[in-house]
Design a protein around this motif. Structure first.
Motif, PDB file in Angstrom:
ATOM      1  N   LEU A   1      37.648  43.585  33.901  1.00 34.25           N
ATOM      2  CA  LEU A   1      37.057  43.987  35.172  1.00 34.25           C
ATOM      3  C   LEU A   1      35.672  44.583  34.925  1.00 34.25           C
ATOM      4  O   LEU A   1      34.708  44.263  35.619  1.00 34.25           O
ATOM      5  CB  LEU A   1      37.973  44.999  35.857  1.00 34.25           C
TER       6      LEU A   1
ATOM      7  N   LEU B   1      40.358  39.149  40.054  1.00 34.25           N
ATOM      8  CA  LEU B   1      41.328  40.044  40.697  1.00 34.25           C
ATOM      9  C   LEU B   1      42.721  39.429  40.699  1.00 34.25           C
ATOM     10  O   LEU B   1      43.717  40.117  40.461  1.00 34.25           O
ATOM     11  CB  LEU B   1      40.898  40.387  42.120  1.00 34.25           C
ATOM     12  N   VAL B   2      42.773  38.121  40.951  1.00 38.93           N
ATOM     13  CA  VAL B   2      44.080  37.461  40.935  1.00 38.93           C
ATOM     14  C   VAL B   2      44.694  37.561  39.541  1.00 38.93           C
ATOM     15  O   VAL B   2      45.860  37.908  39.378  1.00 38.93           O
ATOM     16  CB  VAL B   2      43.956  35.982  41.377  1.00 38.93           C
TER      17      VAL B   2
ATOM     18  N   GLU C   1      49.070  42.270  35.297  1.00 34.39           N
ATOM     19  CA  GLU C   1      49.663  43.599  35.414  1.00 34.39           C
ATOM     20  C   GLU C   1      51.103  43.482  35.903  1.00 34.39           C
ATOM     21  O   GLU C   1      52.001  44.151  35.410  1.00 34.39           O
ATOM     22  CB  GLU C   1      48.857  44.471  36.388  1.00 34.39           C
ATOM     23  N   LEU C   2      51.271  42.593  36.889  1.00 38.65           N
ATOM     24  CA  LEU C   2      52.591  42.412  37.461  1.00 38.65           C
ATOM     25  C   LEU C   2      53.560  41.883  36.421  1.00 38.65           C
ATOM     26  O   LEU C   2      54.675  42.379  36.247  1.00 38.65           O
ATOM     27  CB  LEU C   2      52.495  41.453  38.650  1.00 38.65           C
TER      28      LEU C   2
ATOM     29  N   PHE D   1      35.020  37.043  41.500  1.00 34.38           N
ATOM     30  CA  PHE D   1      35.848  38.223  41.763  1.00 34.38           C
ATOM     31  C   PHE D   1      37.266  37.814  42.096  1.00 34.38           C
ATOM     32  O   PHE D   1      38.235  38.414  41.646  1.00 34.38           O
ATOM     33  CB  PHE D   1      35.257  39.057  42.907  1.00 34.38           C
ATOM     34  N   ARG D   2      37.359  36.766  42.909  1.00 34.16           N
ATOM     35  CA  ARG D   2      38.691  36.317  43.287  1.00 34.16           C
ATOM     36  C   ARG D   2      39.503  35.981  42.043  1.00 34.16           C
ATOM     37  O   ARG D   2      40.631  36.420  41.861  1.00 34.16           O
ATOM     38  CB  ARG D   2      38.589  35.095  44.198  1.00 34.16           C
TER      39      ARG D   2
ATOM     40  N   LEU E   1      44.011  39.718  37.204  1.00 37.22           N
ATOM     41  CA  LEU E   1      44.344  41.124  36.943  1.00 37.22           C
ATOM     42  C   LEU E   1      45.710  41.452  37.508  1.00 37.22           C
ATOM     43  O   LEU E   1      46.580  41.982  36.820  1.00 37.22           O
ATOM     44  CB  LEU E   1      43.264  42.010  37.569  1.00 37.22           C
ATOM     45  N   ALA E   2      45.886  41.111  38.805  1.00 38.44           N
ATOM     46  CA  ALA E   2      47.148  41.442  39.455  1.00 38.44           C
ATOM     47  C   ALA E   2      48.302  40.707  38.794  1.00 38.44           C
ATOM     48  O   ALA E   2      49.368  41.289  38.550  1.00 38.44           O
ATOM     49  CB  ALA E   2      47.071  41.107  40.938  1.00 38.44           C
ATOM     50  N   GLU E   3      48.088  39.427  38.490  1.00 38.49           N
ATOM     51  CA  GLU E   3      49.184  38.636  37.909  1.00 38.49           C
ATOM     52  C   GLU E   3      49.603  39.194  36.560  1.00 38.49           C
ATOM     53  O   GLU E   3      50.790  39.338  36.268  1.00 38.49           O
ATOM     54  CB  GLU E   3      48.764  37.174  37.786  1.00 38.49           C
TER      55      GLU E   3
ATOM     56  N   LEU F   1      32.117  43.284  36.369  1.00 40.27           N
ATOM     57  CA  LEU F   1      31.211  44.154  37.113  1.00 40.27           C
ATOM     58  C   LEU F   1      29.843  44.214  36.431  1.00 40.27           C
ATOM     59  O   LEU F   1      28.808  44.160  37.095  1.00 40.27           O
ATOM     60  CB  LEU F   1      31.810  45.555  37.230  1.00 40.27           C
TER      61      LEU F   1
ATOM     62  N   VAL G   1      31.837  35.729  44.946  1.00 38.35           N
ATOM     63  CA  VAL G   1      33.154  35.809  45.584  1.00 38.35           C
ATOM     64  C   VAL G   1      34.193  35.070  44.749  1.00 38.35           C
ATOM     65  O   VAL G   1      35.287  35.586  44.498  1.00 38.35           O
ATOM     66  CB  VAL G   1      33.104  35.241  47.020  1.00 38.35           C
TER      67      VAL G   1
END
Lengths: 519, 418
Positions: free
Chosen positions: B294, B379-380, B386-387, B375-376, B382-384, B298, B372
C-alpha cells in the motif's frame, strides 16, 4: 469449576473414551505423542512407589491429568493426603486419613488398574467436592476482591485507599461477607509480618507488589491522566492477586495477622515499611549481609533433590525474565501499532475525501474505517497481552525470588546446625581438657554447657529436617500452582486470540465488496 | 546465500511473480508494437545493472528482439531529457524511478556481522536470513520501479517514439551519462526553487477553463494527502514488523522454557501458545507486507501526482506567456514597432498553449483512469490477502482448540467461542 466435571462412571464404561483418545487425530504430534501413553495398559513405571513417600520430588501430575479424570483424582488425592495430613485437618473435614490407610501406597500405585478398583469405593465415601478440592490443591471457600481505589488526602501525604472485600464460608471468620479499607503500606506490612514468621521455616510466602515512587508521586501530585489511572489499576489488580495467592496457602490462611488484615476496620499503621525509615535501612543492611553470607556458606548437600531444584529455579528465573522482557516489548509495540494504525486510518479518510472518483473515494473511506476498527482490536489485544501475560510473569519472577529466599533460609538453618555441632565439639574438647587439668567446679559448668549444646545440636537437626520437609511440600505446591496459573492465563489468552481473529475476518469480509465495487 | 549471489557478479533471475509488481502500480496495455521489460538485474557493490529487454515490430529498430545493460543514472538521463523537451510539455512525464538504496540494509547486515559473537548460532542464522530476505525485497522493488518507468514510456503514444528512448533501448554501449556532479546538483536545486516560486505566482492566476481549475485544486490537495498517507503507512509497516519480531522472540523463549522445564504439563502449556505465536508472527509479517504494498502504491502516486502538477504548471506558464505575448502585441501595435515579431511570438505562444491544453486534458483523464484502476487492484488484493490469512489463522486456532478440548487438556469454558 468442580461442578463442571461430571462424575466418571466406574469400570468398563470408561473404556470407549480412552480408545477415542487414542484414535483421535491430533496435530500436536511432537508434544502430545510424548505425553500420550496408552491409557488402557497401566504403566507402573510412571508412578513409582517412592513418589508417594516424603523424600521424593513429588509425583508427575502431568501424565495423569492428560489421560483420565478419574485417575487424576485418585493419584493426586492420595499423595496430597499422605503428605499433608497434620495441616489439613483443621481446614477440611476430618475424614481423609482413615480412607486411605487401609490401602498402602505401593498397592495403590503399582498396577494402576488395580488401584482404581481398590481405592475407588473407599474414596468415594467422601464428598465429591472435597476430593476435587484436594486434587486441585488448596481450594478453600474464600474469595477476595480489591476494588474502589480512592485517593485520600492531598499533596505528598496523600495515599490511595483500596477496598478489600472478603466472601467466605469458612468458620474461622466472624461473618460471611465483610470489607475493609486498606492502603498500600498495609499490604506491605502484612507481607512483612508473614515473611518474618514463616519464611525461615520454609514456607513460600507470596511477595507483595513492588513499590513505585514515580508512579505514586504522579498520583499524589494529582495528575489525572491515563498513565496514572493505568498505574492505579495495575496496582489494584496486583494487590488482588497478592491476597488471593496468600489466602490459598493453607498455613498462611490460619495466621491471625492475615485475619486481622481482612477483618478489622482499624489497622495499626505499618510505618516500618517505608523505604527511608529506620526499619527500612536496617532491612537493606540485612539484605546486604545476607548476600555476603550466602556467598560464604558452602553447604554439603546430602540431598540431590534440593540441588536439582535450586538449579531448576535458577533456570526458570532466567527464562521467565527473558520472556517477561519480550512480552513487555510486545505490549509496547502493540500500543505503537495501534497509534500508527489510527493515524493511518485518519490519513486514508482524508485521502478518500479528496479523491474525486466516487467509488474509489468510498472504498478509501471504508478502508479507513476498517483500519480504525482493527486499531481497536490491537488495543484490546495489547490489554490482554499485558494484563494476562506480563503481570503474571512479573508475579512469578517475584515468587521465584521468594522461593530462592526459602532455600537460602534452609542453608542458614544448616549452617546454624553445623555451627552448633562445631561448638559442641569445642565444648567437649574443653571438657576433656578440664578433666585432665582437674578443675571440678569448672568441669560441672562444662558438662552443663555440653548438655545445652547437645540439645541445640538436636534441635538444629530437627529444624533442618523440618525446613527441608516443608520446602519439599511447598515446592510441590508451588509447581502445581504455577501450572494452574499459567494454564488459566493461557486459556484466557487463547480465547482472546480466537475472538480477535473472528473479528478481523468480519471486518475484511465487509471491506472486500467495497474494493471490488470500484468501477 | 542469496545475498552472496547478489553481491557477486552472478545473474539474478526474477520470477513471474515479481513482474507482477509492475501491474500493481500501473495497469498498462502492452502491445506487440513495443514491449519493454527488465529481464535481469545484478547488484554490485555500489550500483545495480539492469538488463533492459525489448521486443518490437517497429521498423525503427535493427532487430525484433534485443537487450542492453543500463544503470540507474541512464534512466535519470532519459527522464530528464523528456522533461527538458519542449515538445513534451503537454504530457505527464512518467516519474523517474527512485535511486536504488541498499544503505540501510547493508548497514544492518554489517551490524549483524559485528554482533555475531553475542548471539546463539540459531539466532544469528535466523536474523541473517531475515536481513537477506529484506535485501532481496528491496532489490526486487527497485527493479520493479525501473521497469514501470520504461513500460509507461513504451505505452505512451508520443513518448514511445522518442529518439532518446530508442537509443536507450538499443544502443548496446555505455551511454556515458555520468551522474550529476555537485555543481550540477546545485544548479538543479536553484532551478527547483525558482520553479516553485514561479509556480506560486502562476498558480495565483485563475484559470478560465473549469476543468483545469478543478484539476489544479484537486491535484494540490491530493498530492499532499497522498504524501501523508504514504508516510503513515510506512510507520504502520514498521510497527507490524516490530510486533512480528516480538512474537518471534516470545516464541523462542517459550520454547526454551518448555523444553527445560521438569513439569510435563508446563511443557504443554508452553508448546500450545508456541503454535499461536508463530501464527501471529506470520500474520504480523503478512500485514507488514501488505502495508508495504500500500505504501508503495501511495508513493508511486505521490510521484505521479507531482508529475501531473508539473504538467499543470507548464500549462499555466504557457498561459502566462500567451497573455504576456498578447499584451506585448497590443503594445507593439500601439507603438507600431516590431509588430510582425510580436505577432509571430503571440502566435507561437497561442499554439503552444492550445497544444498543451489539449494534450493535458487527455493526460489528466488518463491519469485518473490509471489511478483508479491501480488502487482498485491493490485494495482488492489487500483485502483478499488479509482475509485469507485471517481465515487460515482462525481455522488454525479453532482446529487446535478442538484438539485440545478433545484431549481434555483445556477446561470446558471455551466451547462458546467455537
Amino acid at each position: 469449576m468442580a461442578a463442571e466435571r461430571e462424575p466418571p462412571p466406574l469400570g468398563d464404561a470408561r473404556q470407549p473414551d480412552l480408545e477415542e483418545l487414542e484414535d483421535g487425530e491430533d496435530l500436536f504430534t511432537s508434544t502430545v505423542s510424548t505425553l500420550e501413553s496408552s491409557p488402557s495398559s497401566p504403566e507402573p513405571a510412571s508412578l513409582p512407589a517412592e513418589d508417594i513417600s516424603t523424600n521424593s520430588n513429588g509425583p508427575k501430575p502431568a501424565e495423569i491429568i492428560l489421560e483420565d479424570d478419574r485417575e487424576d483424582l485418585f493419584a493426586e488425592a492420595t499423595e496430597e493426603v499422605s503428605l499433608d495430613s497434620p495441616e489439613r485437618e483443621p481446614i477440611l473435614s476430618p475424614e481423609p486419613t482413615p480412607a486411605i490407610t487401609p490401602v498402602t501406597p505401593t498397592t495403590l500405585v503399582a498396577p494402576r488398574m488395580e488401584s482404581k478398583s481398590i481405592a475407588a469405593p473407599v474414596i468415594f465415601d467422601r464428598s465429591r467436592e472435597e476430593i476435587e478440592e484436594e486434587a486441585n490443591g488448596d481450594v478453600f471457600d474464600i474469595e477476595i476482591n480489591v476494588s474502589d481505589p480512592e485517593k485520600v488526602g492531598d499533596g505528598m501525604n496523600a495515599y490511595m485507599a483500596y477496598r478489600v472485600t472478603t466472601k467466605t464460608a469458612l468458620p474461622m471468620f466472624n461473618k460471611n461477607e465483610f470489607s475493609v479499607k486498606r492502603r498500600f503500606s498495609d499490604f506491605l506490612g502484612l507481607h512483612s509480618k508473614l515473611a518474618t514468621k514463616y519464611m525461615h521455616v520454609g514456607y513460600i510466602v507470596p511477595p507483595a507488589p513492588e513499590k513505585s515512587i514515580v508512579g505514586m508521586t504522579k498520583v499524589k501530585v494529582g495528575k489525572e491522566d491515563s498513565s496514572s489511572t493505568e498505574f492505579v489499576e495495575k496496582r489494584r489488580a496486583a494487590l488482588e492477586r497478592y491476597l488471593q495467592r496468600t489466602v490459598k496457602h493453607p498455613t498462611l490462611l490460619q495466621d491471625p495477622d492475615l485475619r486481622q488484615f481482612l477483618e478489622s476496620s482499624e489497622l495499626p499503621r505499618a510505618v516500618n515499611t517505608q523505604a527511608l525509615s529506620g526499619a527500612g535501612i536496617l532491612r537493606m543492611v540485612n539484605k546486604a549481609a545476607d548476600a555476603v553470607n550466602k556467598m560464604t556458606i558452602k553447604m554439603n548437600e546430602s540431598d540431590a533433590w534440593f540441588e536439582e531444584k535450586q538449579q531448576q529455579f535458577e533456570n526458570l528465573d532466567q527464562q521467565l525474565r527473558k520472556l517477561h522482557a519480550s512480552v513487555e516489548a510486545l505490549v509496547c509495540h502493540r500500543k505503537e501499532l495501534s497509534a500508527n494504525t489510527a493515524a493511518f486510518a485518519k490519513s486514508a479518510a482524508m485521502l478518500g475525501n479528496s479523491e474525486d472518483h466516487t467509488a474509489l473515494s468510498r472504498a478509501l473511506s471504508q478502508l479507513a474505517e476498517v483500519e480504525e476498527k482493527i486499531d481497536q482490536l490491537h488495543q484490546e489485544q495489547a490489554f490482554a497481552d499485558f494484563y494476562m501475560f506480563s503481570e503474571l510473569l512479573g508475579d512469578y519472577i517475584r515468587l521465584i525470588a521468594a522461593v530462592k529466599g526459602v532455600f537460602d533460609h534452609r542453608m542458614k538453618c544448616w549452617q546454624k546446625w553445623q555451627d552448633a555441632q562445631v561448638t559442641l565439639q569445642k565444648k567437649r574438647e574443653a571438657e576433656a581438657k578440664l578433666q585432665l587439668a582437674n578443675k571440678p567446679d569448672k568441669l560441672q559448668q562444662a558438662k552443663d554447657e555440653i548438655k545445652e549444646w547437645e540439645t541445640k545440636v538436636q534441635q538444629g537437626e530437627r529444624d533442618f529436617e523440618q525446613i527441608s520437609k516443608t520446602i519439599r511440600k511447598e515446592v510441590g505446591r508451588f509447581e502445581r500452582e504455577r501450572v494452574r496459573d499459567f494454564k488459566t492465563v493461557i486459556v484466557k489468552y487463547l480465547e482472546s486470540l480466537v475472538q480477535t481473529q473472528q473479528q478481523l475476518i468480519k471486518y475484511w469480509e465487509a471491506f472486500l465488496p467495497e474494493a471490488k465495487a470500484i468501477a | 546465500m542469496m545475498l552472496q549471489r547478489c553481491l557477486d557478479d552472478g545473474p539474478d533471475f526474477l520470477s513471474e511473480e515479481d513482474r507482477g509488481l509492475r501491474a500493481i502500480n500501473v495497469d498498462l496495455q502492452t502491445d506487440a508494437a513495443l514491449q519493454v521489460d527488465i529481464s535481469d538485474a545484478l547488484s554490485e557493490r555500489d550500483k545495480v545493472k539492469f538488463t533492459v529487454h525489448t521486443k518490437s515490430s517497429l521498423p525503427n529498430f535493427k532487430q525484433n528482439e534485443f537487450s542492453v545493460v543500463r544503470q540507474h543514472e541512464e534512466f535519470i538521463w532519459l527522464h530528464d531529457s523528456f522533461v527538458e523537451n519542449e515538445d513534451y510539455a503537454g504530457y505527464i512525464i512518467p516519474p523517474a524511478p527512485p535511486r536504488p538504496d541498499f544503505d540501510a540494509s547493508r548497514e544492518k547486515l554489517q551490524k549483524l556481522g559485528e554482533g555475531e559473537g553475542s548471539m546463539t548460532k540459531e539466532e544469528f542464522t535466523k536474523m541473517k536470513q531475515e536481513l537477506e530476505a529484506e535485501y532481496l525485497a528491496i532489490f526486487k522493488k527497485t527493479v520493479a520501479m525501473h521497469e514501470v518507468f520504461l513500460c509507461r514510456v513504451a505505452a505512451h503514444p508520443i513518448l514511445r517514439k522518442d529518439l532518446n528512448f530508442h537509443v536507450f533501448l538499443e544502443y548496446n554501449q555505455d551511454l556515458s551519462v555520468r551522474g550529476k556532479n555537485k555543481k550540477e546538483k546545485l544548479e538543479d536545486f536553484f532551478k527547483n526553487m525558482v520553479k516553485s516560486a514561479d509556480g506560486v505566482i502562476v498558480s495565483g492566476v485563475k484559470d478560465v477553463d473549469d476543468f483545469f481549475e478543478h484539476e489544479r485544486t484537486f491535484l494540490v490537495e491530493y498530492h499532499n494527502r497522498v504524501k501523508d498517507a504514504s508516510a503513515k503507512s510506512d510507520k504502520m509497516t514498521r510497527s507490524h514488523k516490530n510486533v512480528a519480531d516480538d512474537y518471534n522472540r516470545i516464541g523462542s523463549s517459550l520454547y526454551t522454557l518448555g523444553t527445560q522445564d521438569s513439569t510435563e504439563i508446563f511443557q504443554l502449556y508452553c508448546h500450545i501458545p508456541l503454535f499461536y505465536f508463530s501464527q501471529q508472527k506470520i500474520e504480523a509479517r503478512v500485514s507488514a507486507d501488505e502495508d508495504l504494498k500500500l505504501s508503495d502504491l501511495l508513493k508511486y502516486y505521490l510521484r505521479e501526482s507531482q508529475a501531473a502538477k508539473d504538467l499543470l504548471y507548464r500549462r499555466s506558464r504557457s498561459l502566462v506567456d500567451y497573455e504576456n505575448a498578447n499584451k506585448a502585441l497590443d503594445k507593439a501595435r500601439a507603438k507600431n514597432k516590431d509588430v510582425l515579431q510580436a505577432e509571430t511570438t503571440q502566435q507561437l505562444c497561442c499554439q503552444k498553449f492550445e497544444k498543451i491544453s489539449e494534450s493535458a486534458k487527455q493526460e489528466l483523464i488518463d491519469f485518473k483512469t490509471r489511478r483508479v484502476a491501480a488502487f482498485r487492484k491493490n485494495l482488492v488484493e489487500l483485502a483478499e490477502l488479509e482475509l485469507k490469512h485471517a481465515k487460515v489463522t482462525g481455522i488454525y486456532f479453532c482446529f487446535h482448540f478442538r484438539q485440545l478440548l478433545f484431549h481434555r487438556i483445556i477446561e470446558v469454558g471455551l466451547e462458546g467461542t467455537l
